[in-house]
Design an enzyme around this catalytic site. Structure first.
Site, short mmCIF file in Angstrom:
data_model
loop_
_atom_site.label_atom_id
_atom_site.label_comp_id
_atom_site.label_asym_id
_atom_site.label_seq_id
_atom_site.Cartn_x
_atom_site.Cartn_y
_atom_site.Cartn_z
N ARG A 28 1.00 -1.02 -0.12
CA ARG A 28 -0.11 0.13 -0.23
C ARG A 28 0.74 1.05 0.03
NH1 ARG A 28 -5.16 1.36 -1.06
NH2 ARG A 28 -6.18 2.48 0.44
N GLY A 45 -13.93 0.43 -5.68
CA GLY A 45 -14.01 1.26 -4.49
C GLY A 45 -14.40 0.48 -3.17
N GLU A 86 -5.77 3.95 -7.35
CA GLU A 86 -7.01 4.66 -6.77
C GLU A 86 -8.32 5.12 -7.84
OE1 GLU A 86 -10.04 5.17 -4.59
OE2 GLU A 86 -9.58 7.23 -5.07
N ASP A 132 -7.94 8.22 0.20
CA ASP A 132 -8.63 7.12 0.91
C ASP A 132 -8.66 7.40 2.35
OD1 ASP A 132 -9.58 5.63 -1.28
OD2 ASP A 132 -8.14 3.81 -1.00
N THR A 169 -9.41 0.69 -10.06
CA THR A 169 -8.50 -0.43 -9.42
C THR A 169 -8.63 -1.71 -10.63
OG1 THR A 169 -8.97 0.34 -7.46
CG2 THR A 169 -8.12 -1.95 -7.47
N GLU A 219 -3.95 7.62 -3.96
CA GLU A 219 -4.36 6.80 -2.78
C GLU A 219 -4.73 7.64 -1.37
OE1 GLU A 219 -5.86 3.58 -3.33
OE2 GLU A 219 -4.00 3.83 -4.60
N THR A 242 -3.86 -1.18 -7.78
CA THR A 242 -4.59 0.36 -7.83
C THR A 242 -3.91 1.52 -8.14
OG1 THR A 242 -6.50 1.71 -7.16
CG2 THR A 242 -5.04 0.81 -5.41
N SER A 252 -7.93 0.92 3.07
CA SER A 252 -8.40 0.28 1.83
C SER A 252 -9.57 -0.56 1.81
CB SER A 252 -7.42 -0.28 1.14
OG SER A 252 -7.94 -1.11 -0.14
N SER A 253 -10.49 -0.74 0.74
CA SER A 253 -11.68 -1.69 0.71
C SER A 253 -10.96 -2.89 -0.13
CB SER A 253 -12.54 -0.98 -0.11
OG SER A 253 -13.00 -0.08 0.73
N1 GLY Z 1 -8.52 2.76 -3.52
C1 GLY Z 1 -9.22 1.61 -3.47
C2 GLY Z 1 -9.09 0.91 -2.20
O1 GLY Z 1 -7.92 0.79 -1.89
O2 GLY Z 1 -9.89 0.57 -1.81
#
Ligand code: GLY
Length: 593
Positions: free
Chosen positions: A127, A501, A435, A455, A415, A452, A433, A479-480
């Site tokens: 990340r 997302g 983002e 987020d 993503t 990013e 990603t 993140s998701s």
């Molecule tokens: N930017 C998408 C996520 O990390 O969930």
């Protein structure tokens, strides 16, 4: 792996034509086939299988991803005996070229990897990190008010330290067998010789001209001479080839230090109208982190994925854990089943908004959130007949004080997700990603830089109480992303994930339910029309059979909205053989042998 179809699944298949119409509306089938079928007869056959709703079958290895060029890059590595890790490097390098709007060297990723020899599951966190100069007020104006979302996204302020190159190298060091430079070579060649712009990329450029046009390097690449690239146009990227060549020769040191790093920093800090605070120190100290996998038991399987800073595995796990005691076999067109899934999701999102963030910075009750007793208690809230009138976070067991305010971060879909199984049984499930589509819109050395950092929660406090997912120096935004491997008796049986997302969580949970509860094969499972609930509104997928649920869901008390829900699910089921599926809403395929 094959399953008998349940009644619910059969009902769904009766409406498959409507689902296909929706997929066509998002990504016309003929245009997608036309754009890629010349790559190889295998690619053409895989596209045909996907649009016919049939999984691709294989005996030895398989790869599924969002763009056929990238799938082929991974498949070529597997065909010559490379590991899933080798294929991941080649695939990601190619994906950054042909699907630049979604992922690449300027972004970040999470990986779930099963190593067959040791029988271990590892999760790696690549990340992005917030710059050391970032503060909790990064996305606030002089009065402490949150910036408008796109005012923050476009430009340098949203750019975090990229993690994807370091992740690629780490994966290769741990599990790779082939030569690193050899794995980057196909993307270098493709960048120099060119590729046809895909219909999806062309459509996204067309819709984003104003933002892409703000920065000269980005405008010149995607809109040469001021005209947006069109589908089918041959596009080369010599700067990207040069960046990969530098990485092939010097490893990722050539990315994180020296001229490339300096160019990244200059681009971020020099972004007109919205400069950022990234420094060469941020790049030089970047590290991939190994995290403990988060696993939740569901229908005699272990659903395993990425823990904090991702909320993916915890939230998918909470949803499934709450549903464990309910019968969902009536299938996707049953409103009561949708009520259960929808309210389990709302309860999970309430916990997500309160507790989930980068656990290196804030205490996260990871074990408490997926504790079977806690989830059983939360599941009792689902026992009624109507939509829950109120949803609040629960109180998972934890030995720290849990005085956090609810989160206020916005995530928009973009993503990419890919899955790989190699000939030795190693499995990779990676969500990757930059983002937002086209990230920060800043381009340097042939790749886009992420946004990013948006987020993070733009608000740092609420009523004087801090928000767990606030910006802090060096922290990773929540993140998701939910790269997942489902295990049965210690062995992988399904690798799956999606972009989208915060809807990623709903897409992945629904597809796992479709496979395990509704008896669908992977292709059917990914094609099920979406109905996704995060914060209360029930989103049903426009122009699909899911819209038929609207009346019953409204009567239960939900606010229902119909909209495109463009997931990008890719999955491989692992049994006696391999079955791969690719989301009909996007351009990807599964290939195997
Ligand atoms: N930017 C998408 C996520 O990390 O969930």
């Amino acid at each position: 792996m094959r399953h008998l179809l349940t009644t619910g699944a059969a009902l769904f298949l009766a409406t498959a034509a409507a689902a296909q119409q929706a997929a066509d509306a998002v990504q016309p089938e003929a245009a997608t086939q036309g754009a890629f079928e010349a790559i190889s007869p295998e690619v053409a056959a895989a596209l045909e299988a996907k649009f016919a709703g049939t999984p691709v079958e294989a005996e030895t290895w398989m790869v599924a991803a969002a763009n056929p060029w990238a799938v082929k890059a991974g498949a070529d590595v597997l065909a010559k005996g490379g590991t899933a890790a080798d294929a991941l490097v080649a695939l990601q390098a190619m994906l950054g070229l042909v699907e630049p709007q979604s992922s690449g060297l300027g972004g970040g990723a999470f990986l779930v990897y099963y190593d067959a020899e040791s029988g271990t599951l590892t999760t790696l966190d690549g990340r992005e990190t917030a710059p050391l100069a970032a503060t909790p007020r990064l996305f606030q104006d002089g009065n402490g008010e949150p910036l408008k979302f796109f005012d923050a996204v476009v430009g340098g302020l949203s750019v975090g330290t990229p993690g994807t190159p370091a992740l690629m190298e780490e994966v290769h060091l741990r599990w790779g067998a082939l030569d690193w430079a050899e794995l980057l070579a196909p993307a270098i060649t493709r960048a120099e010789e060119g590729f046809a712009v895909s219909p999806r990329l062309a459509g996204l450029i067309e819709g984003d001209q104003e933002r892409l046009g703000r920065f000269p390097a980005t405008a010149e690449y995607f809109m040469p001479g001021g005209t947006p690239l069109e589908a089918g146009e041959l596009l080369t990227n010599p700067d990207y080839a040069a960046t990969l060549r530098a990485m092939a020769e010097g490893g990722t040191r050539a990315f994180y230090t020296g001229e490339i790093a300096q160019d990244i920093v200059d681009t971020v800090r020099g972004a007109e109208g919205n400069p950022g605070v990234l420094s060469t120190v941020d790049l030089s100290i970047y590290q991939v982190k190994e995290r403990a996998p988060v696993c939740v038991s569901y229908r005699a399987h272990d659903v395993c994925g990425m823990g904090p800073p991702s909320s993916g595995a915890l939230t998918v796990g909470q949803i499934l854990g709450m549903l464990e005691s309910y019968d969902l076999s009536a299938g996707p067109m049953d409103a009561e089943v949708r009520r259960l899934i929808g309210d389990a999701s709302r309860l999970a999102f309430a916990d997500r908004g309160r507790y989930m963030a980068d656990s290196d910075y804030v205490p996260v009750p990871t074990e408490g959130l997926v504790d079977a007793g806690y989830l059983a208690e939360r599941a009792e809230l689902l026992a009624g007949d109507d939509a829950l009138s109120e949803v609040a976070p629960g109180a998972p067991a934890f030995d720290h004080a849990l005085n956090w305010a609810d989160d206020a971060s916005i995530e928009l879909p973009s993503t990419s997700h890919f899955v790989i199984v190699d000939g030795a049984g190693n499995v990779a499930s990676m969500t990757t990603t930059i983002e937002n589509g086209f990230g920060s819109r800043l381009m340097v050395r042939g790749f886009l830089l992420n946004n990013e950092l948006t987020d993070f929660s733009f608000k740092s406090h609420a009523d004087g109480v801090p928000i767990a997912n606030r910006v802090e120096p060096g922290k990773r935004p929540r993140s998701s992303m939910a790269p997942t491997i489902v295990m049965k008796d210690g062995t992988p049986v399904l690798a799956i994930g999606s972009p989208g997302g915060s809807r990623i969580i709903g897409y992945v949970a629904q597809s796992i339910i479709a496979h395990l509860d509704w008896g669908m094969d992977v292709q059917q499972a990914l094609s099920v029309p979406h109905a996704v609930n995060r914060f209360g509104t029930y989103d049903v997928e426009e122009s699909t059979a899911a819209e038929d649920l609207s009346e019953a869901l409204t009567a239960m008390g939900y606010e229902v909205g119909s909209r495109p829900l463009t997931s990008g699910l890719h999955a491989i089921a692992i049994g006696d053989g391999l079955q791969g599926g690719a989301d009909p809403r996007r351009e990807g395929i599964a290939l195997g042998q």
